[in-house]
Design a protein around this motif. Structure first.
Motif, PDB file in Angstrom:
ATOM      1  N   GLN A 186       0.698  -4.192   3.980  1.00  0.00           N
ATOM      2  CA  GLN A 186       1.602  -3.179   3.453  1.00  0.00           C
ATOM      3  C   GLN A 186       1.930  -3.434   1.982  1.00  0.00           C
ATOM      4  O   GLN A 186       1.935  -2.505   1.159  1.00  0.00           O
ATOM      5  N   SER A 187       2.196  -4.685   1.646  1.00  0.00           N
ATOM      6  CA  SER A 187       2.547  -5.021   0.262  1.00  0.00           C
ATOM      7  C   SER A 187       1.365  -4.828  -0.674  1.00  0.00           C
ATOM      8  O   SER A 187       1.515  -4.325  -1.795  1.00  0.00           O
ATOM      9  N   ALA A 188       0.169  -5.217  -0.216  1.00  0.00           N
ATOM     10  CA  ALA A 188      -1.027  -5.051  -1.052  1.00  0.00           C
ATOM     11  C   ALA A 188      -1.322  -3.573  -1.287  1.00  0.00           C
ATOM     12  O   ALA A 188      -1.699  -3.179  -2.400  1.00  0.00           O
ATOM     13  N   LEU A 189      -1.159  -2.749  -0.251  1.00  0.00           N
ATOM     14  CA  LEU A 189      -1.382  -1.313  -0.414  1.00  0.00           C
ATOM     15  C   LEU A 189      -0.399  -0.705  -1.407  1.00  0.00           C
ATOM     16  O   LEU A 189      -0.765   0.144  -2.233  1.00  0.00           O
ATOM     17  N   SER A 190       0.857  -1.135  -1.344  1.00  0.00           N
ATOM     18  CA  SER A 190       1.862  -0.637  -2.277  1.00  0.00           C
ATOM     19  C   SER A 190       1.500  -1.019  -3.712  1.00  0.00           C
ATOM     20  O   SER A 190       1.687  -0.221  -4.648  1.00  0.00           O
ATOM     21  N   LEU A 191       0.966  -2.221  -3.892  1.00  0.00           N
ATOM     22  CA  LEU A 191       0.568  -2.665  -5.223  1.00  0.00           C
ATOM     23  C   LEU A 191      -0.643  -1.876  -5.714  1.00  0.00           C
ATOM     24  O   LEU A 191      -0.688  -1.445  -6.878  1.00  0.00           O
ATOM     25  N   ILE A 192      -1.612  -1.678  -4.831  1.00  0.00           N
ATOM     26  CA  ILE A 192      -2.820  -0.935  -5.207  1.00  0.00           C
ATOM     27  C   ILE A 192      -2.490   0.519  -5.539  1.00  0.00           C
ATOM     28  O   ILE A 192      -3.026   1.100  -6.492  1.00  0.00           O
ATOM     29  N   GLN A 193      -1.583   1.120  -4.761  1.00  0.00           N
ATOM     30  CA  GLN A 193      -1.202   2.513  -4.967  1.00  0.00           C
ATOM     31  C   GLN A 193      -0.158   2.683  -6.058  1.00  0.00           C
ATOM     32  O   GLN A 193       0.288   3.806  -6.333  1.00  0.00           O
ATOM     33  N   ALA A 194       0.233   1.570  -6.675  1.00  0.00           N
ATOM     34  CA  ALA A 194       1.195   1.591  -7.791  1.00  0.00           C
ATOM     35  C   ALA A 194       2.487   2.308  -7.429  1.00  0.00           C
ATOM     36  O   ALA A 194       3.002   3.132  -8.186  1.00  0.00           O
ATOM     37  N   GLU A 195       3.022   1.985  -6.266  1.00  0.00           N
ATOM     38  CA  GLU A 195       4.292   2.584  -5.871  1.00  0.00           C
ATOM     39  C   GLU A 195       5.426   1.977  -6.703  1.00  0.00           C
ATOM     40  O   GLU A 195       5.513   0.772  -6.862  1.00  0.00           O
ATOM     41  N   HIS A 196       6.310   2.824  -7.189  1.00  0.00           N
ATOM     42  CA  HIS A 196       7.417   2.390  -8.030  1.00  0.00           C
ATOM     43  C   HIS A 196       8.704   2.382  -7.201  1.00  0.00           C
ATOM     44  O   HIS A 196       9.295   3.436  -6.956  1.00  0.00           O
ATOM     45  N   PRO A 197       9.154   1.213  -6.747  1.00  0.00           N
ATOM     46  CA  PRO A 197      10.386   1.164  -5.954  1.00  0.00           C
ATOM     47  C   PRO A 197      11.603   1.421  -6.842  1.00  0.00           C
ATOM     48  O   PRO A 197      11.579   1.181  -8.061  1.00  0.00           O
ATOM     49  N   SER A 198      12.647   1.918  -6.245  1.00  0.00           N
ATOM     50  CA  SER A 198      13.879   2.178  -6.987  1.00  0.00           C
ATOM     51  C   SER A 198      15.042   1.477  -6.307  1.00  0.00           C
ATOM     52  O   SER A 198      15.095   1.379  -5.083  1.00  0.00           O
ATOM     53  N   VAL A 199      15.939   0.947  -7.100  1.00  0.00           N
ATOM     54  CA  VAL A 199      17.152   0.313  -6.605  1.00  0.00           C
ATOM     55  C   VAL A 199      18.327   1.102  -7.168  1.00  0.00           C
ATOM     56  O   VAL A 199      18.511   1.181  -8.388  1.00  0.00           O
ATOM     57  N   GLY A 200      19.109   1.694  -6.267  1.00  0.00           N
ATOM     58  CA  GLY A 200      20.191   2.573  -6.694  1.00  0.00           C
ATOM     59  C   GLY A 200      21.441   1.836  -7.114  1.00  0.00           C
ATOM     60  O   GLY A 200      21.428   0.620  -7.385  1.00  0.00           O
ATOM     61  N   THR A 201      22.538   2.558  -7.178  1.00  0.00           N
ATOM     62  CA  THR A 201      23.830   2.004  -7.556  1.00  0.00           C
ATOM     63  C   THR A 201      24.854   2.307  -6.460  1.00  0.00           C
ATOM     64  O   THR A 201      24.647   3.181  -5.624  1.00  0.00           O
ATOM     65  N   VAL A 202      25.930   1.553  -6.479  1.00  0.00           N
ATOM     66  CA  VAL A 202      27.038   1.784  -5.547  1.00  0.00           C
ATOM     67  C   VAL A 202      28.343   1.765  -6.327  1.00  0.00           C
ATOM     68  O   VAL A 202      28.438   1.145  -7.402  1.00  0.00           O
ATOM     69  N   ALA A 203      29.333   2.444  -5.800  1.00  0.00           N
ATOM     70  CA  ALA A 203      30.648   2.475  -6.425  1.00  0.00           C
ATOM     71  C   ALA A 203      31.512   1.367  -5.842  1.00  0.00           C
ATOM     72  O   ALA A 203      31.699   1.280  -4.630  1.00  0.00           O
ATOM     73  N   VAL A 204      32.014   0.483  -6.694  1.00  0.00           N
ATOM     74  CA  VAL A 204      32.872  -0.621  -6.269  1.00  0.00           C
ATOM     75  C   VAL A 204      34.144  -0.581  -7.095  1.00  0.00           C
ATOM     76  O   VAL A 204      34.107  -0.773  -8.325  1.00  0.00           O
TER      77      VAL A 204
END
Length: 328
Positions: free
Chosen positions: A111-129
Motif C-alpha cells: 500500500q505504501s509503495a503504491l502511494s509513493l508510485i502514484q504520487a499521492e499527496h497526503p494532507s494534515v488538517g487543523t483543529v480548533a483548540v
C-alpha cells in the motif's frame, strides 16, 4: 490451584518469580498499547505513516496476548491424548505471531509503495483548540514522541527475563519493543515532512515501518520453524547450540560404565525433551538401577530438561555417531 500457579510449581523459585514478573510486564504492555492505539487512531488523519504506526501497535499486541494465553495452556498436565504435555503451544503461538507480522507488514509495504508510485499527496488538517487553529501534525508528533520511551523500558525489562525462562516468544517481544522507537521516529519524520511540503516523506516513513514489521516477522518465523522441525536447540539469539545439550552428553559419558553417548534434544516451547543413547562397556553394565539413576541425574541438571529417555544400545544411531573427520 490456579493455572498460573500450576505452571510454576515445577520451576525453581527464582524462575517462577521471573515467570510471574514476565506475565505482569505483558499485562502492562497490553495496557500501554491499548492507550497508544487509541491516541494514534484519534490523531492519525490521512497520514500513511500514522496509519502504519497504528497497525504496528495493533500487531504488537499479538505476542503479549499469545504469551499470556500460552502460559495457561502449558500449565495443563499431560494426558493420554497429549502425552508430551502442551509445552509446544509456545511454538505454535510463536508461529502465529510471526505469520501475522509478515502478512500485515507485506500489506502495508504494498500500500505504501503504491502511494509513493502514484504520487499521492497526503494532507494534515487543523483543529480548533481554545479558540486557536492548531496544525494536527503537532498532536501526531506529540503522541508519537510520548510513545518512544515506554517500549524501550519494557523491552529491556523483558530482555533480562527471557534467557532465564528460555522463552523465545518473550525474547522476540522484547526485541520488538526495543526496536519500536525506530517506527515512531520514522512516523515523526513522515509527519514533519508533510508539514514541510515533502509529500513523499509520509509514504517513505510508512515503507520504513512496514519493512521493520516484516523483519520482525522473518526473525520470529525462523525461530518458530526451528523448534517445530526439531532442529538442534540453540540459544535465544539462534546462533550457538544450547549448552544444555553438551552438559547432558558430558554427564553421561563420564559415567564409569558408559563407553559412548549420543544425545538428541528436542525443544518444546521453553523446555527440552532428551533422548540419550548410551553404549555400555558391556550389556550387563546397563542395569535398570543405573539407567534410572542416570535419568534422574540428567533431570537434575536444569529445570528446563522436562523429560529424559535413556536407551542402552549396541551402536549409536547414524546421525549421532562421531564424525571421523573430528578425530582425524
Amino acid at each position: 490451584m490456579t493455572t498460573a500457579a500450576a505452571a510454576q510449581e515445577d520451576m525453581p523459585d527464582d524462575v517462577a518469580r521471573a515467570l510471574k514478573r514476565a506475565r505482569t510486564l505483558e499485562w502492562v504492555t497490553l495496557g500501554y498499547l491499548l492507550v497508544d492505539v487509541a491516541l494514534v487512531l484519534l490523531v492519525s488523519g490521512n497520514s500513511q505513516a500514522m496509519q502504519a504506526a497504528w497497525v504496528q501497535d495493533l500487531l504488537e499486541m499479538v505476542p503479549p496476548l499469545a504469551f499470556l494465553v500460552t502460559v495457561r495452556m502449558v500449565a495443563k498436565r499431560p494426558t493420554r491424548k497429549h502425552p508430551y504435555g502442551f509445552h509446544q503451544s509456545f511454538d505454535l503461538a510463536y508461529l502465529f505471531a510471526a505469520l501475522a507480522l509478515l502478512g500485515f507488514g507485506g500489506l502495508l509495504l504494498v500500500q505504501s509503495a503504491l502511494s509513493l508510485i502514484q504520487a499521492e499527496h497526503p494532507s494534515v488538517g487543523t483543529v480548533a483548540v481554545l479558540g486557536e487553529t492548531v496544525w494536527l501534525g503537532w498532536f501526531m508528533i506529540a503522541v508519537l514522541a510520548a510513545g518512544l520511551v515506554p517500549p524501550l523500558v519494557l523491552g529491556r525489562m523483558k530482555m533480562k527475563l527471557a534467557p532465564k525462562l528460555h522463552n523465545k516468544m518473550l525474547y522476540a517481544d522484547a526485541q520488538m519493543n526495543k526496536a519500536d522507537w525506530l517506527s515512531s521516529a520514522a512516523a515523526i519524520l513522515g509527519v514533519g515532512g508533510i508539514g514541510m511540503g515533502w509529500w513523499w516523506a509520509d509514504s517513505v516513513a510508512a515503507i520504513v515501518i512496514s519493512l521493520d514489521i516484516i523483519q520482525d516477522g522473518v526473525k520470529n518465523l525462523r525461530g518458530a520453524l526451528s523448534s517445530l522441525t526439531d532442529a538442534v536447540p540453540n540459544d535465544l539469539k539462534g546462533k550457538d547450540r544450547h549448552p544444555l545439550l553438551g552438559e547432558v552428553e558430558d554427564h553421561l559419558v563420564a559415567l564409569p560404565w558408559v563407553k559412548e553417548v549420543g544425545v538428541r534434544m528436542r525443544e518444546q516451547g521453553q523446555v527440552f525433551h532428551v533422548e540419550a543413547f548410551v553404549v555400555p562397556d558391556s550389556i550387563d553394565d546397563a542395569t535398570v538401577d543405573r539407567l534410572i539413576d542416570a535419568r534422574h541425574a540428567c533431570l537434575d541438571l536444569d529445570w528446563k530438561i522436562h523429560d529424559v529417555v535413556i536407551v542402552p544400545t549396541e551402536q549409536l544411531p547414524e546421525p549421532l555417531r562421531p564424525d571421523p573427520a573430528d578425530s582425524a
